[in-house]
Design a protein around this motif. Structure first.
Motif, PDB file in Angstrom:
ATOM      1  N   TRP A  57       0.802  -1.281  -0.112  1.00  0.00           N
ATOM      2  CA  TRP A  57      -0.020  -0.015   0.019  1.00  0.00           C
ATOM      3  C   TRP A  57       0.782   1.230  -0.070  1.00  0.00           C
ATOM      4  CZ3 TRP A  57      -4.330  -0.905  -1.576  1.00  0.00           C
ATOM      5  CH2 TRP A  57      -5.034  -2.169  -1.463  1.00  0.00           C
ATOM      6  N   THR A  61       0.110   3.676  -3.085  1.00  0.00           N
ATOM      7  CA  THR A  61      -1.164   4.946  -2.602  1.00  0.00           C
ATOM      8  C   THR A  61      -0.168   5.881  -1.854  1.00  0.00           C
ATOM      9  OG1 THR A  61      -1.610   3.747  -0.516  1.00  0.00           O
ATOM     10  CG2 THR A  61      -2.898   3.081  -2.431  1.00  0.00           C
ATOM     11  N   ARG A  81      -5.886   6.700   2.668  1.00  0.00           N
ATOM     12  CA  ARG A  81      -4.768   6.526   1.465  1.00  0.00           C
ATOM     13  C   ARG A  81      -5.614   6.591   0.196  1.00  0.00           C
ATOM     14  NH1 ARG A  81       0.307   5.544   3.539  1.00  0.00           N
ATOM     15  NH2 ARG A  81       0.999   5.047   1.411  1.00  0.00           N
ATOM     16  N   TYR A  82      -4.943   7.103  -0.986  1.00  0.00           N
ATOM     17  CA  TYR A  82      -5.562   7.281  -2.173  1.00  0.00           C
ATOM     18  C   TYR A  82      -4.625   6.842  -3.284  1.00  0.00           C
ATOM     19  CZ  TYR A  82      -8.798   9.851   0.529  1.00  0.00           C
ATOM     20  OH  TYR A  82     -10.004  10.108   1.486  1.00  0.00           O
ATOM     21  N   PRO A  83      -5.078   6.196  -4.214  1.00  0.00           N
ATOM     22  CA  PRO A  83      -4.343   5.784  -5.406  1.00  0.00           C
ATOM     23  C   PRO A  83      -3.470   6.716  -5.916  1.00  0.00           C
ATOM     24  CG  PRO A  83      -6.191   5.067  -5.690  1.00  0.00           C
ATOM     25  CD  PRO A  83      -6.494   5.981  -4.806  1.00  0.00           C
ATOM     26  N   ASP A  84      -2.089   6.227  -5.973  1.00  0.00           N
ATOM     27  CA  ASP A  84      -0.872   7.119  -6.618  1.00  0.00           C
ATOM     28  C   ASP A  84      -0.432   6.805  -7.817  1.00  0.00           C
ATOM     29  OD1 ASP A  84       1.647   8.501  -7.210  1.00  0.00           O
ATOM     30  OD2 ASP A  84       1.621   9.120  -5.039  1.00  0.00           O
TER      31      ASP A  84
END
Length: 127
Positions: A57, A61, A81-84
């Protein structure tokens, strides 16, 4: 020396993390990764969230934080947490850089961020 970044536009968004996990699993779970043939990169498989290692993760993210006033001081509260996508499309580079760290095309710069509780070491890679 490094592979091309993955084209994540070809991956259905609902399958994104399973797709990326395949690379992480191949590079760090199914095979051992060492730096300089000496330092084992431990994926810490006992630390999981949603069935995937926390280290996975971290690679795919980015945590959003909000600065808040708490207990007479400033602190940060996680918003999640958000997609990177920039990190994610380069997930294969992690093992490639670790195992080829002494290759002439890899440039490393070590920097540190110091926070109240701990110091984080950050390696920036340039080609």
């Amino acid at each position: 020396m490094l592979t091309e970044p993955l084209d994540l536009n070809l991956v259905d968004s609902s399958d994104l993390f399973d797709y990326l996990y395949g690379f992480f699993k191949r590079d760090f779970i199914d095979s051992k990764t060492f730096v300089a043939n000496k330092i084992f990169i431990n994926p810490r498989s006992w630390r999981k969230d949603e069935g995937k290692e926390l280290d996975f993760w971290h690679l795919t993210t980015k945590e959003e934080k909000q600065k808040i006033w708490k207990n007479n001081g400033w602190s940060y509260e996680s918003l999640g947490r958000y997609p990177d996508y920039r990190r994610s499309e380069r997930i294969e580079w992690v093992k490639q850089v670790l195992t080829n760290h002494d290759h002439e095309s890899i440039k490393m710069f070590l920097s540190s961020r110091v926070r109240r509780e701990k110091t984080n070491s950050i390696v920036f890679v340039g080609l």
